[in-house]
Design a protein around this motif. Sequence first.
Motif, short mmCIF file in Angstrom:
data_model
loop_
_atom_site.label_atom_id
_atom_site.label_comp_id
_atom_site.label_asym_id
_atom_site.label_seq_id
_atom_site.Cartn_x
_atom_site.Cartn_y
_atom_site.Cartn_z
N ASP A 7 -3.85 105.06 -15.27
CA ASP A 7 -3.29 104.31 -14.15
C ASP A 7 -3.15 105.19 -12.90
OD1 ASP A 7 -3.25 102.02 -15.62
OD2 ASP A 7 -1.08 101.91 -15.86
N PHE A 8 -2.80 106.47 -13.09
CA PHE A 8 -2.70 107.36 -11.94
C PHE A 8 -4.07 107.58 -11.31
CE2 PHE A 8 -2.31 111.73 -10.11
CZ PHE A 8 -1.48 111.38 -9.06
N GLU A 9 -5.08 107.74 -12.15
CA GLU A 9 -6.44 107.91 -11.64
C GLU A 9 -6.90 106.64 -10.92
OE1 GLU A 9 -10.70 109.70 -13.09
OE2 GLU A 9 -9.15 109.33 -14.58
N LYS A 10 -6.52 105.48 -11.44
CA LYS A 10 -6.86 104.20 -10.80
C LYS A 10 -6.21 104.11 -9.42
CE LYS A 10 -8.39 99.93 -10.77
NZ LYS A 10 -9.79 99.61 -10.61
N ILE A 11 -4.96 104.58 -9.31
CA ILE A 11 -4.27 104.59 -8.02
C ILE A 11 -5.03 105.45 -7.02
CG2 ILE A 11 -2.18 105.46 -6.86
CD1 ILE A 11 -0.61 104.43 -9.35
N LEU A 12 -5.45 106.64 -7.45
CA LEU A 12 -6.21 107.52 -6.56
C LEU A 12 -7.55 106.90 -6.16
CD1 LEU A 12 -5.54 110.99 -8.25
CD2 LEU A 12 -4.45 110.06 -6.20
N ASP A 13 -8.21 106.21 -7.10
CA ASP A 13 -9.48 105.55 -6.79
C ASP A 13 -9.30 104.40 -5.80
OD1 ASP A 13 -10.97 107.23 -8.42
OD2 ASP A 13 -10.86 105.89 -10.16
N LEU A 14 -8.25 103.61 -6.00
CA LEU A 14 -7.99 102.50 -5.06
C LEU A 14 -7.72 103.03 -3.66
CD1 LEU A 14 -5.71 100.25 -7.29
CD2 LEU A 14 -8.04 99.73 -6.55
N TRP A 15 -6.97 104.11 -3.57
CA TRP A 15 -6.66 104.71 -2.28
C TRP A 15 -7.94 105.23 -1.62
CZ3 TRP A 15 -3.44 109.83 -1.96
CH2 TRP A 15 -3.28 110.20 -0.63
N ARG A 16 -8.76 105.92 -2.39
CA ARG A 16 -10.01 106.47 -1.84
C ARG A 16 -10.95 105.36 -1.37
NH1 ARG A 16 -13.17 110.62 -1.19
NH2 ARG A 16 -15.40 110.42 -1.48
N ASP A 17 -11.03 104.26 -2.14
CA ASP A 17 -11.93 103.15 -1.80
C ASP A 17 -11.39 102.27 -0.68
OD1 ASP A 17 -13.57 104.10 -3.79
OD2 ASP A 17 -12.87 102.64 -5.29
N GLY A 18 -10.13 102.45 -0.30
CA GLY A 18 -9.55 101.63 0.75
C GLY A 18 -9.09 100.26 0.26
N SER A 19 -8.86 100.11 -1.02
CA SER A 19 -8.37 98.84 -1.60
C SER A 19 -6.86 98.82 -1.53
CB SER A 19 -8.85 98.69 -3.04
OG SER A 19 -10.24 98.76 -3.11
N TYR A 20 -6.34 98.69 -0.31
CA TYR A 20 -4.91 98.85 -0.09
C TYR A 20 -4.09 97.69 -0.66
CZ TYR A 20 -6.53 102.55 2.95
OH TYR A 20 -7.14 103.68 3.43
N GLU A 21 -4.67 96.49 -0.73
CA GLU A 21 -3.94 95.35 -1.28
C GLU A 21 -3.63 95.59 -2.76
OE1 GLU A 21 -4.78 90.64 -2.10
OE2 GLU A 21 -5.73 91.58 -0.37
N GLU A 22 -4.64 95.99 -3.52
CA GLU A 22 -4.45 96.30 -4.94
C GLU A 22 -3.55 97.53 -5.11
OE1 GLU A 22 -4.75 96.16 -9.06
OE2 GLU A 22 -5.45 94.65 -7.64
N LEU A 23 -3.72 98.51 -4.24
CA LEU A 23 -2.91 99.72 -4.30
C LEU A 23 -1.44 99.39 -4.06
CD1 LEU A 23 -2.72 102.81 -4.50
CD2 LEU A 23 -3.17 102.90 -2.05
N TYR A 24 -1.16 98.50 -3.13
CA TYR A 24 0.22 98.11 -2.84
C TYR A 24 0.90 97.53 -4.08
CZ TYR A 24 4.24 96.06 -0.51
OH TYR A 24 5.52 95.74 -0.14
N ARG A 25 0.15 96.80 -4.91
CA ARG A 25 0.71 96.22 -6.13
C ARG A 25 1.02 97.30 -7.17
NH1 ARG A 25 -3.78 92.50 -7.12
NH2 ARG A 25 -4.09 91.79 -5.00
N ARG A 26 0.46 98.48 -6.99
CA ARG A 26 0.71 99.58 -7.93
C ARG A 26 1.70 100.60 -7.36
NH1 ARG A 26 -3.04 100.44 -12.25
NH2 ARG A 26 -4.47 98.70 -12.40
N THR A 27 2.43 100.20 -6.32
CA THR A 27 3.49 101.06 -5.79
C THR A 27 4.84 100.43 -6.10
OG1 THR A 27 3.48 100.01 -3.60
CG2 THR A 27 2.08 101.94 -3.90
N SER A 28 5.85 101.27 -6.16
CA SER A 28 7.20 100.78 -6.41
C SER A 28 8.13 101.41 -5.39
CB SER A 28 7.64 101.12 -7.83
OG SER A 28 7.63 102.51 -8.01
N GLY A 29 9.25 100.75 -5.19
CA GLY A 29 10.23 101.28 -4.25
C GLY A 29 9.67 101.32 -2.85
N GLY A 30 10.46 101.75 -1.94
CA GLY A 30 9.98 101.88 -0.57
C GLY A 30 10.24 100.62 0.24
N LYS A 31 10.25 100.80 1.54
CA LYS A 31 10.55 99.69 2.44
C LYS A 31 9.33 99.22 3.22
CE LYS A 31 11.87 103.17 5.73
NZ LYS A 31 12.88 103.83 6.45
N GLU A 32 8.19 99.87 2.98
CA GLU A 32 6.99 99.56 3.75
C GLU A 32 6.38 98.24 3.30
OE1 GLU A 32 6.42 101.45 6.22
OE2 GLU A 32 7.62 103.16 5.63
N SER A 33 5.90 97.47 4.27
CA SER A 33 5.15 96.27 3.94
C SER A 33 3.74 96.67 3.55
CB SER A 33 5.11 95.32 5.14
OG SER A 33 4.33 95.89 6.17
#
Length: 174
Positions: A54-80
Amino acid sequence: MFSLEDLPMRALALLSLLLLLFPSFSLAAREKGKPTAAGAAQSSAASTREVLGDFEKILDLWRDGSYEELYRRTSGGKESEETLARKLSDAPRRPACCWEKMQEAEVSLKGERKAVVRARLGFEGSIPGTQFLTKSIKMQKEGDVWTISQSDLLSLADYSKKRRMYRYLPAQQK
């Protein structure tokens, strides 16, 4: 009778006879603890692989620019979702590709729903080449996926509101 020279042979014969007569004694003592230890080792190995995957998937999503999917794999924080996507796309570094992305990874499970990944991570960015950083990242399980906190993700991206200014200063002559 028997001499002292025959003692080791007689003791070995006696031990062999006992093991033949009572095979369950020797095997039961060894096998009793194995299933639970093996089961625990298998489940922790599976959890470790799951966390790293899952951590590697997070890094891959970030690298590929898939921010919508990446946002679903984040927790906490106040950012939209939009703000996080903008910050990550504007950040000075992003994960490197392939084998440089993550090396020497270790997982410490802190219970069923928390883990810490310590790895040597490779990043590309404003500096030419790959910049490596060894860091510990906290992961949390939400539902059936492991997530990363937004603050840890922005920390990896080296995002800050203040931009660094580099100035060329000529060498001072004495």
